[in-house]
Design a protein around this motif. Structure first.
Motif, PDB file in Angstrom:
ATOM      1  N   TYR A 267       1.028  -1.209  -0.078  1.00 23.73           N
ATOM      2  CA  TYR A 267      -0.125  -0.013   0.041  1.00 23.73           C
ATOM      3  C   TYR A 267       0.841   1.240  -0.171  1.00 23.73           C
ATOM      4  O   TYR A 267       1.667   1.402   0.653  1.00 23.73           O
ATOM      5  N   ALA A 268       0.651   2.133  -1.019  1.00 25.04           N
ATOM      6  CA  ALA A 268       1.594   3.218  -0.987  1.00 25.04           C
ATOM      7  C   ALA A 268       0.808   4.557  -1.714  1.00 25.04           C
ATOM      8  O   ALA A 268      -0.201   4.353  -2.495  1.00 25.04           O
ATOM      9  N   ARG A 269       1.709   5.639  -1.582  1.00 24.95           N
ATOM     10  CA  ARG A 269       1.068   6.774  -2.549  1.00 24.95           C
ATOM     11  C   ARG A 269       2.224   7.149  -3.271  1.00 24.95           C
ATOM     12  O   ARG A 269       3.543   6.963  -2.735  1.00 24.95           O
TER      13      ARG A 269
ATOM     14  N   TYR B 190      10.655   2.802 -15.906  1.00 25.63           N
ATOM     15  CA  TYR B 190      10.365   3.894 -15.181  1.00 25.63           C
ATOM     16  C   TYR B 190      10.778   3.375 -13.610  1.00 25.63           C
ATOM     17  O   TYR B 190      10.264   2.500 -13.038  1.00 25.63           O
ATOM     18  N   LEU B 191      10.873   4.693 -13.063  1.00 27.14           N
ATOM     19  CA  LEU B 191      11.209   4.445 -11.411  1.00 27.14           C
ATOM     20  C   LEU B 191      10.142   5.137 -10.857  1.00 27.14           C
ATOM     21  O   LEU B 191      10.168   6.438 -10.887  1.00 27.14           O
ATOM     22  N   VAL B 192       9.244   4.698 -10.056  1.00 33.03           N
ATOM     23  CA  VAL B 192       8.255   5.455  -9.175  1.00 33.03           C
ATOM     24  C   VAL B 192       8.809   5.383  -7.834  1.00 33.03           C
ATOM     25  O   VAL B 192       9.074   4.424  -6.917  1.00 33.03           O
ATOM     26  N   ARG B 193       8.741   6.702  -7.154  1.00 36.97           N
ATOM     27  CA  ARG B 193       9.068   6.791  -5.721  1.00 36.97           C
ATOM     28  C   ARG B 193       7.981   6.590  -5.166  1.00 36.97           C
ATOM     29  O   ARG B 193       6.995   7.621  -5.390  1.00 36.97           O
TER      30      ARG B 193
ATOM     31  N   THR C  19       4.200  -3.669   7.581  1.00 42.88           N
ATOM     32  CA  THR C  19       5.365  -3.048   8.183  1.00 42.88           C
ATOM     33  C   THR C  19       5.345  -1.551   7.394  1.00 42.88           C
ATOM     34  O   THR C  19       5.528  -1.506   6.165  1.00 42.88           O
ATOM     35  N   GLU C  20       5.312  -0.314   8.091  1.00 38.59           N
ATOM     36  CA  GLU C  20       5.432   0.845   7.521  1.00 38.59           C
ATOM     37  C   GLU C  20       6.808   1.247   7.608  1.00 38.59           C
ATOM     38  O   GLU C  20       7.706   1.078   8.189  1.00 38.59           O
ATOM     39  N   LEU C  21       6.929   1.871   6.182  1.00 33.60           N
ATOM     40  CA  LEU C  21       8.306   2.311   5.834  1.00 33.60           C
ATOM     41  C   LEU C  21       8.523   3.751   5.765  1.00 33.60           C
ATOM     42  O   LEU C  21       7.822   4.551   5.324  1.00 33.60           O
ATOM     43  N   GLU C  22       9.332   4.424   6.613  1.00 32.36           N
ATOM     44  CA  GLU C  22       9.385   5.597   7.092  1.00 32.36           C
ATOM     45  C   GLU C  22      10.188   6.427   6.197  1.00 32.36           C
ATOM     46  O   GLU C  22       9.651   7.739   5.910  1.00 32.36           O
ATOM     47  N   ASP C  23      10.978   5.879   5.184  1.00 31.81           N
ATOM     48  CA  ASP C  23      11.904   6.608   4.116  1.00 31.81           C
ATOM     49  C   ASP C  23      11.566   6.449   2.836  1.00 31.81           C
ATOM     50  O   ASP C  23      12.491   6.443   2.006  1.00 31.81           O
ATOM     51  N   GLY C  24      10.476   5.915   2.620  1.00 39.47           N
ATOM     52  CA  GLY C  24      10.105   5.631   1.072  1.00 39.47           C
ATOM     53  C   GLY C  24      10.274   4.267   0.708  1.00 39.47           C
ATOM     54  O   GLY C  24      11.011   3.389   1.303  1.00 39.47           O
ATOM     55  N   LEU C  25       9.891   4.018  -0.646  1.00 40.92           N
ATOM     56  CA  LEU C  25       9.884   2.770  -1.225  1.00 40.92           C
ATOM     57  C   LEU C  25       9.989   3.117  -2.761  1.00 40.92           C
ATOM     58  O   LEU C  25       9.600   4.121  -3.209  1.00 40.92           O
TER      59      LEU C  25
ATOM     60  N   LEU D 185      13.390  -1.724  -3.057  1.00 45.29           N
ATOM     61  CA  LEU D 185      12.707  -1.725  -4.571  1.00 45.29           C
ATOM     62  C   LEU D 185      11.754  -2.785  -4.493  1.00 45.29           C
ATOM     63  O   LEU D 185      12.008  -3.900  -4.230  1.00 45.29           O
ATOM     64  N   ILE D 186      10.376  -2.606  -5.033  1.00 41.19           N
ATOM     65  CA  ILE D 186       9.431  -3.753  -5.389  1.00 41.19           C
ATOM     66  C   ILE D 186       9.334  -3.591  -7.004  1.00 41.19           C
ATOM     67  O   ILE D 186       9.517  -2.859  -7.731  1.00 41.19           O
ATOM     68  N   GLU D 187       9.243  -4.656  -7.426  1.00 43.11           N
ATOM     69  CA  GLU D 187       9.008  -4.979  -8.974  1.00 43.11           C
ATOM     70  C   GLU D 187       7.931  -6.089  -9.240  1.00 43.11           C
ATOM     71  O   GLU D 187       7.377  -6.839  -8.310  1.00 43.11           O
ATOM     72  N   ASN D 188       7.766  -6.381 -10.341  1.00 43.62           N
ATOM     73  CA  ASN D 188       6.626  -7.187 -11.050  1.00 43.62           C
ATOM     74  C   ASN D 188       5.254  -6.999 -10.127  1.00 43.62           C
ATOM     75  O   ASN D 188       4.657  -7.988  -9.686  1.00 43.62           O
TER      76      ASN D 188
END
Length: 296
Positions: free
Chosen positions: A117-119, A143-146, A155-161, A195-198
């Motif tokens: 789950y992300a924005r 493309y690379l989506v931040r 698990t919440e990631l504080e500094d992005g993905l 990094l997440i992919e696929n």
């Protein structure tokens, strides 16, 4: 959960290659890529007495290299560089505990499919620079989506993905800034960043503005106009929305991998960048509108 390997306030190193970053190095570079803490690393500096005197090489070479070994004019100097910890002993101990906790979580999570789950914070063309004997060129590799406000499972990631997309995937889903979505994807560590992919089963909860959409034509244009910038003389470019770190791949050469900063707008000199002026005009416009509302 925070990724401690992205921190650049823990170590400094006086190696000449780090001068463009004011000798600050990421924790990932020190602890994982080079593994040079606490013993440091050894570098050999090659020299030629004839070149230093302005004289030509007796073998016809134009620069000092590995083929010069054995020449009577060749010298090498052994240089020892060691990272310096910038934290207090208590803070550094807490940092190492954070690294151990993150490594334990990553060992269980990496290489597996997770609910995400992300924005979307930004979408940028994923460029790669290839250097070979024929020259150098930029390639568009998708493309690379931040992402921000991201959850990997619970698990919440504080500094992005980061989300890696192919051109086909971006054309299909049309990710753009402001999107909130859920999907399933595989997690891995890529040179210090998560990094997440696929991605699969992508479901959008909110959609951002359509004018923020990035497509293949935009990526191809960025590849054509992208210009290398010097990080040491352009520190604000690192956080610019139109800047991108490009992986450099050396083919047919015994050289390590590295990254270079490119401006996707084609501006090489910050003195010619219009973005600060546009930001100033936008702030003045906001101030003008605020004053007008107060007068009313």
């Amino acid at each position: 959960m925070r990724n401690p390997y992205k921190r650049t306030d823990v170590f400094t190193c006086r190696h000449p290659s780090h001068a463009r970053f004011n000798y600050r190095v990421s924790a990932y570079h020190v602890l994982k890529a080079r593994r040079c803490y606490p013993n440091g690393c050894i570098v050999y500096r090659w020299r030629c007495h004839r070149f230093e005197k302005g004289q030509p090489c007796v073998r016809g070479f134009k620069h000092v290299g590995r083929l010069c070994v054995g020449c009577t004019h060749y010298r090498d100097t052994r240089m020892h560089y060691q990272p310096t910890v910038q934290l207090t002993p208590e803070a550094f101990k807490a940092f190492l505990e954070e690294v151990a906790e993150f490594d334990e979580w990553l060992h269980e999570a990496e290489g597996r499919r997770h609910e995400i789950y992300a924005r979307v914070q930004s979408v940028r063309p994923l460029l790669r620079k290839v250097v070979d004997p024929k020259g150098e060129r930029l390639q568009l590799n998708g493309y690379l989506v931040r992402l921000e406000d991201a959850f990997v499972g619970r698990t919440e990631l504080e500094d992005g993905l980061y989300l890696a997309l192919s051109g086909h995937q971006q054309e299909r889903h049309s990710f753009r800034r402001g999107d909130v979505f859920e999907c399933q994807a595989t997690l891995r560590m890529s040179r210090g960043r998560l990094l997440i992919e696929n991605p699969s089963r992508v479901e959008f909860i909110e959609r951002g503005a359509r004018e923020e959409m990035v497509s293949d034509p935009v990526g191809l244009i960025a590849r054509l106009v992208a210009t290398r910038v010097d990080e040491s003389t352009s520190p604000r470019c690192v956080s610019c929305p139109y800047a991108a770190l490009v992986d450099v791949e050396f083919r047919g050469q015994r050289r390590g991998r590295k990254r270079e900063l490119y401006c996707l707008q084609g501006v090489a000199d910050t003195a010619n960048c219009a973005l600060p002026l546009l930001e100033k005009l936008e702030l003045e416009q906001i101030g003008f509108e605020t004053c007008t509302e107060n007068e009313v």
